[in-house]
Design a protein around this motif. Structure first.
Motif, short mmCIF file in Angstrom:
data_model
loop_
_atom_site.label_atom_id
_atom_site.label_comp_id
_atom_site.label_asym_id
_atom_site.label_seq_id
_atom_site.Cartn_x
_atom_site.Cartn_y
_atom_site.Cartn_z
N SER A 8 0.88 -1.15 0.15
CA SER A 8 -0.03 -0.04 0.05
C SER A 8 0.76 1.11 -0.02
O SER A 8 0.56 2.38 -0.81
N VAL A 9 2.08 1.39 0.71
CA VAL A 9 3.00 2.24 0.84
C VAL A 9 3.52 2.44 -0.70
O VAL A 9 3.65 3.82 -1.17
N ALA A 10 3.86 1.42 -1.36
CA ALA A 10 4.36 1.59 -2.64
C ALA A 10 3.51 2.14 -3.66
O ALA A 10 3.69 3.04 -4.24
N GLY A 11 2.04 1.88 -3.54
CA GLY A 11 1.06 2.33 -4.60
C GLY A 11 0.87 3.92 -4.20
O GLY A 11 0.86 4.59 -5.07
N TYR A 12 0.74 4.20 -2.78
CA TYR A 12 0.35 5.61 -2.64
C TYR A 12 1.64 6.24 -3.01
O TYR A 12 1.39 7.67 -3.56
N THR A 13 2.81 6.18 -2.68
CA THR A 13 3.96 6.94 -2.94
C THR A 13 4.09 7.27 -4.42
O THR A 13 4.29 8.27 -4.94
N SER A 14 4.22 6.18 -5.10
CA SER A 14 4.16 5.97 -6.53
C SER A 14 3.22 6.98 -7.18
O SER A 14 3.51 7.89 -8.12
N ILE B 92 -5.05 -0.34 -3.51
CA ILE B 92 -5.72 0.55 -2.90
C ILE B 92 -4.77 1.84 -2.47
O ILE B 92 -5.43 2.79 -2.50
N GLY B 93 -3.67 1.82 -2.24
CA GLY B 93 -2.67 2.67 -2.02
C GLY B 93 -2.68 3.71 -3.13
O GLY B 93 -2.79 4.96 -2.84
N SER B 94 -2.57 3.06 -4.41
CA SER B 94 -2.69 4.17 -5.45
C SER B 94 -3.76 4.74 -5.73
O SER B 94 -4.00 5.96 -6.04
N LEU B 95 -4.91 4.12 -5.53
CA LEU B 95 -6.49 4.80 -5.40
C LEU B 95 -6.32 6.14 -4.39
O LEU B 95 -6.78 7.14 -4.81
N PHE B 96 -5.79 5.83 -3.23
CA PHE B 96 -5.73 7.11 -2.14
C PHE B 96 -4.74 8.08 -2.60
O PHE B 96 -4.97 9.32 -2.48
N GLY B 97 -3.72 7.70 -3.33
CA GLY B 97 -2.61 8.54 -3.82
C GLY B 97 -2.93 9.33 -5.07
O GLY B 97 -2.84 10.80 -5.01
#
Length: 625
Positions: free
Chosen positions: A374-380, A449-454
């Motif tokens: 999730s951290v990877a998706g959000y940061t990217s 999910i992380g990318s969605l929030f990002g």
């Protein structure tokens, strides 16, 4: 000066906590109590090459019951439950035909129902080759590894070295008799195992009677490579009362060779950090303060030049870098590695990763890596959106699959080499499917999910506007050109960790237990600070030279330390190893490459975000028309 003292105090306080954590045993692991005469099981593990005081000659483990060894097999062979990390590190644990009963000494017993093992000439060649490569037999008794007693040449202190020799490397003699000494501790009329040592020897029994009495007349046993060999395996057991408590029974196994080297490593790293901190502080407190004051002067004076130095690039410094998709994906993977490493070290320092739980460190690292998808998706997503990226589906897909796919592909290729060598280190298909399942069922959904929030978050606001036409970059002096500056920047982070890296590599390749997580945690903190400061320092110099291409430069400057790690692994191979087989060489450099690549992405990410924060701060501090 006070900040430096507080930094040192913090480091040593963390170390004090970490060393105290060693006194407590892993929560949830209960001691096993035995009654007198109760069976104490002996489990056998893979045979691994030993380093000892000699150079390592192989990195390929073998199953204890691999047919060419011809070890005695119990009537019903059963594999023991193992963790994911234990399997990945080549452990293959089974029951054995050894019969040990609590407090019951046994001067001589013969293994195998048929009492004699016949080793063909071809298998004798295989065994002799493993003896020449200094392979060790590994047993587990009540969770403790059977060990050989060694002596530290510097301190003359005795310690337990895990495993015992398959044979005499010098004379090519097979060890077929084992004197087992088990230390036990009495606790409320029950008994606990607190130490296991084995002294192997080579005995040539001419017949079953000699083997039954452990009284050889044939001298020592050397396997013939011209004809078949008749071998009897025997053992004796001695029980020894010990004052060692069950909670501290691992202390003898966790011997630290010359702890002053670790302290030297720590002091060396702290000196590097203090030096860099002084340099950065000088820039921030003197040069930058003066720059910002002059830039913000509002009184019209003829001798004041509003635009000079790093202010000249204010219209280009936040221009989207080239290959923003790749950069954002790598930054996401680096953030994932950073959080995985941080949380794993916290658990390790607190004592939750005991060596009694084999493979627990690797298992925890894999689990945390999956969870921090999730951290990877959000940061990217945040980085990609900030620089105006629009292919969000491609970004999500590459973040979830690019870096893990590279690591997994290398892992599968190396696994084929282990399969071809018939090594126990070859990961079973079921375990590979389990890893793929974790990846697709945990990491990928969390990354999405992380990318969605990002992507739902607004873009990170830029403190200055970007010009439509890129500014021309003047010619740079030699040391500020891309390759020289990256090589210079990568040296300092590597210099902060290279001594501790030596002990970690000894643990990985020399089958030794690494348990100095307090030092490792502090070195990681120092590494993070060093990467940040060296990147900020060089970034400032580049901006002053009117070079605004900082994004990739920041990533590659601190990430270059991964290149130095790979160079160090080559030196380690040439000086500490005597590997001649192709498979061992491929395995060594394959995993060294993986380690260097992960370190490159991790440190590159640290450098990039440190530089991003620095640039945002300084350009928010000036007034731009």
């Amino acid at each position: 000066m006070s900040s430096s003292h507080s930094l040192l105090f913090t480091f040593f306080f963390i170390l004090l906590l970490s060393t105290n954590a060693l006194a407590f045993y892993l929560p949830g692991v209960a001691p096993r109590d035995y009654k007198e005469g109760e069976l104490v099981e002996v489990h056998v593990n893979s045979l691994t090459p030993m380093m000892g005081g000699q150079q390592l000659k192989s990195v390929i483990p073998y199953d204890y019951y691999y047919k060419p060894f011809h070890f005695c097999v119990p009537k019903e062979k059963k594999s023991q439950p193992e963790s994911l990390g234990s399997i990945l590190f080549g452990d293959r644990i089974f029951n054995s035909p050894y019969e040990l009963k609590m407090l019951k000494d046994n001067s001589c017993s013969v293994l195998c129902a048929e009492n004699k093992v016949t080793i063909p000439a071809e298998d004798a060649k295989f065994i002799n080759a493993r003896i020449s490569e200094n392979y060790a037999i590994n047993w587990l008794i009540d969770g403790l590894p059977a060990a050989s007693i060694r002596k530290d040449l510097k301190t003359s202190e005795e310690f337990y070295s895990i495993g015992f020799e398959l044979g005499d490397q010098k004379d090519q003699k097979l060890h077929n008799h084992y004197e087992i000494e088990i230390s036990y501790h009495e606790h409320e009329k029950n008994y606990r195992v607190v130490g296991v040592t084995v002294v192997p020897s080579s005995r040539k029994y001419m017949n079953y009677k000699e083997a039954k009495d452990c009284n050889p007349t044939g001298g020592t046993l050397t396997l013939s490579t011209q004809s078949s060999n008749d071998v009897y395996y025997t053992y004796g057991v001695t029980w020894k009362l010990s004052t060692i408590a069950w909670a501290t029974r691992w202390d003898n196994y966790l011997h630290t060779f010359d702890p002053r080297i670790h302290w030297f490593s720590l002091v060396n790293s702290i000196v590097i950090v203090l030096f860099l901190t002084g340099m950065v502080a000088m820039i921030l407190l003197r040069a930058l303060h003066k720059d910002i004051s002059r830039y913000n002067q509002i009184d019209a004076q003829e001798d004041v030049q509003e635009d000079f130095g790093w202010k000249l690039v204010h219209g280009d410094v936040f221009r989207p870098p080239s290959h923003i998709m790749l950069l954002s994906v790598l930054l996401g993977s680096g953030a994932q590695l950073f959080f995985m490493t941080t949380i794993t070290l916290i658990f390790a320092v607190l004592g939750f990763l005991s060596p009694s739980n084999r493979g627990s460190l690797a298992t925890v690292m894999i689990i945390f890596y999956m969870l921090f998808g999730s951290v990877a998706g959000y940061t990217s997503a945040r980085v990609y959106k900030t620089f105006g990226g629009e292919s969000w589906k491609k970004n999500v897909f590459l973040t979830a699959f690019l870096f893990p796919m590279i690591i997994f592909t290398i892992f599968v290729v190396l696994n084929f080499f282990l399969v071809s060598a018939k090594s126990s280190g070859a990961v079973p298909a079921s375990t590979l499917l389990a890893i793929i399942g974790l990846w697709f069922l945990i990491s990928v959904p969390l990354c999405c999910i992380g990318s969605l929030f990002g992507f739902k978050k607004p873009r990170i606001e830029k403190p200055v506007r970007t010009n439509q036409i890129p500014r021309q970059i003047p010619d740079q002096v030699f040391y500020l050109r891309p390759i020289p500056s990256m090589l210079m920047g990568g040296v300092l982070p590597f210099g902060a960790i290279f001594i501790e890296l030596y002990f970690i590599m000894n643990s990985i390749w020399g089958s030794k237990i690494y348990y100095l997580f307090g030092f490792a945690a502090m070195v990681f903190v120092i590494l993070t600070i060093t990467c940040s400061e060296v990147t900020i320092l060089l970034c400032y110099f580049h901006l002053c030279a009117e070079d605004y291409h900082w994004s990739w430069r920041a990533f590659l400057t601190s990430g270059a330390s991964g290149l130095y790690i790979f160079i160090y692994s080559i030196m380690y191979f040439l000086t500490r190893l005597q590997i001649t087989s192709v498979t061992s060489t491929v395995i060594y450099f394959g995993w060294s490459g993986v380690m260097s690549l992960m370190f490159f992405v991790l440190t590159g990410t640290i450098g990039y975000f440190a530089c991003l924060v620095f640039i945002r701060k300084i350009f928010m501090s000036i007034k731009v028309d």
